[in-house]
Design a protein around this motif. Structure first.
Motif, short mmCIF file in Angstrom:
data_model
loop_
_atom_site.label_atom_id
_atom_site.label_comp_id
_atom_site.label_asym_id
_atom_site.label_seq_id
_atom_site.Cartn_x
_atom_site.Cartn_y
_atom_site.Cartn_z
N SER A 162 -15.27 3.87 3.61
CA SER A 162 -14.22 4.53 4.41
C SER A 162 -13.78 5.80 3.84
N THR A 167 -13.04 3.67 -2.06
CA THR A 167 -13.55 2.67 -1.15
C THR A 167 -14.85 2.08 -1.73
N PHE A 265 -9.77 1.75 5.62
CA PHE A 265 -8.99 1.36 4.54
C PHE A 265 -7.60 1.39 5.05
#
Length: 290
Positions: A162, A167, A265
């Motif tokens: 992401s 991430t 996210f």
């Protein structure tokens, strides 16, 4: 010139207007309509006096009763928040194991978590969380990054590949497209990978050759036994849960062209409470949590 006359059927006078032989009666408005019109005007006048009604630039007339729907809604929200706090406070302070052991809390988790899941996750994972082509089945317990609640919560918070700076990052190399392996070796490793979850597939010689290709190119992520590695998000190749399909053509396409799944996210959209509730809900999908 219009000529008024008495209509012999209704006994009413006409207006003197005629269209194609049809004459217009001078029929008065029914009294009941006038009564309702007067009642409506009276109600409107009283309402304008008692209730907020007229805009006055940056403000409005408050009305004699001083009613304020914003205050009513604010009180309702405060009341709902206070009632919700009776269990949300427990959710935030309890561990995941304590939450899952508390039937009353889990009833709230299933109710609220299901709504959160359908609003935010069902578009990819399906309304029943069973996934689909390219999206994992969350009821199967085949977790790419690990299946404990804390790990799931972190995945929800930062996403996979992401835009979040923290991430999780995972990518399957394109062994064919990038000319790392030729077509023959790809076919050999496909046979070997097929044999990991379906030993009856393929011939022994091709599988042996594929094992050598696998050992030289795939064990860094999938492990020597093919069971995957949670620290890099590599899937277990020995079970029956395949995100992109377990037929030979799908496996070949994956090895040839690579894969790089994406999960947004949710840390910027969902509150810490929502993430914890959603995690507890997802962790217990498909039966008892492992």
């Amino acid at each position: 010139m219009a000529s008024e006359k008495l209509d012999p059927v209704t006994g009413r006078m006409t207006t003197g207007h005629e269209w194609n032989g049809i004459e217009e009666l001078d029929t008065p408005v029914p009294r009941v309509v006038l009564y309702f019109l007067a009642a409506g005007m009276l109600f409107a006048g009283i309402y304008w006096i008692l209730m907020p009604a007229w805009p006055l630039g940056w403000t409005y007339t408050k009305g004699l009763l001083g009613a304020d729907q914003r205050e009513v809604v604010a009180r309702q929200v405060d009341s709902a928040t206070a009632a919700r706090a009776q269990w949300t406070d427990k959710i935030m302070t309890a561990s995941f194991s304590e939450i899952e052991a508390d039937d009353a809390l889990m009833a709230k988790v299933r109710e609220t978590g299901q709504a959160l899941f359908r609003d935010n996750c069902a578009a990819c994972h399906g309304i029943n969380a069973t996934g689909g082509p390219g999206f994992p089945d969350l009821t199967a317990k085949a977790w790419l990054w690990g299946g404990n609640p804390e790990t799931i919560a972190e995945t929800v918070r930062v996403g996979i590949n992401s835009t979040n700076e923290d991430t999780r990052v995972s990518q399957m190399l394109a062994f064919g497209r990038d000319e790392i392996l030729d077509r023959e070796k790809i076919n050999e490793v496909v046979s070997y990978v097929e044999s990991l979850s379906a030993p009856e597939r393929g011939d022994a010689e091709t599988i042996r050759a594929g094992r050598e290709v696998f050992a030289a190119n795939c064990v860094a992520c999938h492990g020597e036994d093919g069971k995957g590695k949670a620290d890099v998000g590599a899937p277990d190749l020995t079970d029956s849960h395949w995100i992109y399909g377990r037929d030979r053509q799908s496996i070949y396409t994956t090895i040839y062209a690579g894969r790089q799944g994406h999960m947004p996210f949710w840390g910027g959209r969902l509150s810490p409470l929502d993430i914890k509730v959603l995690t507890a809900y997802v962790h217990t999908l498909g039966g008892e949590a492992p």
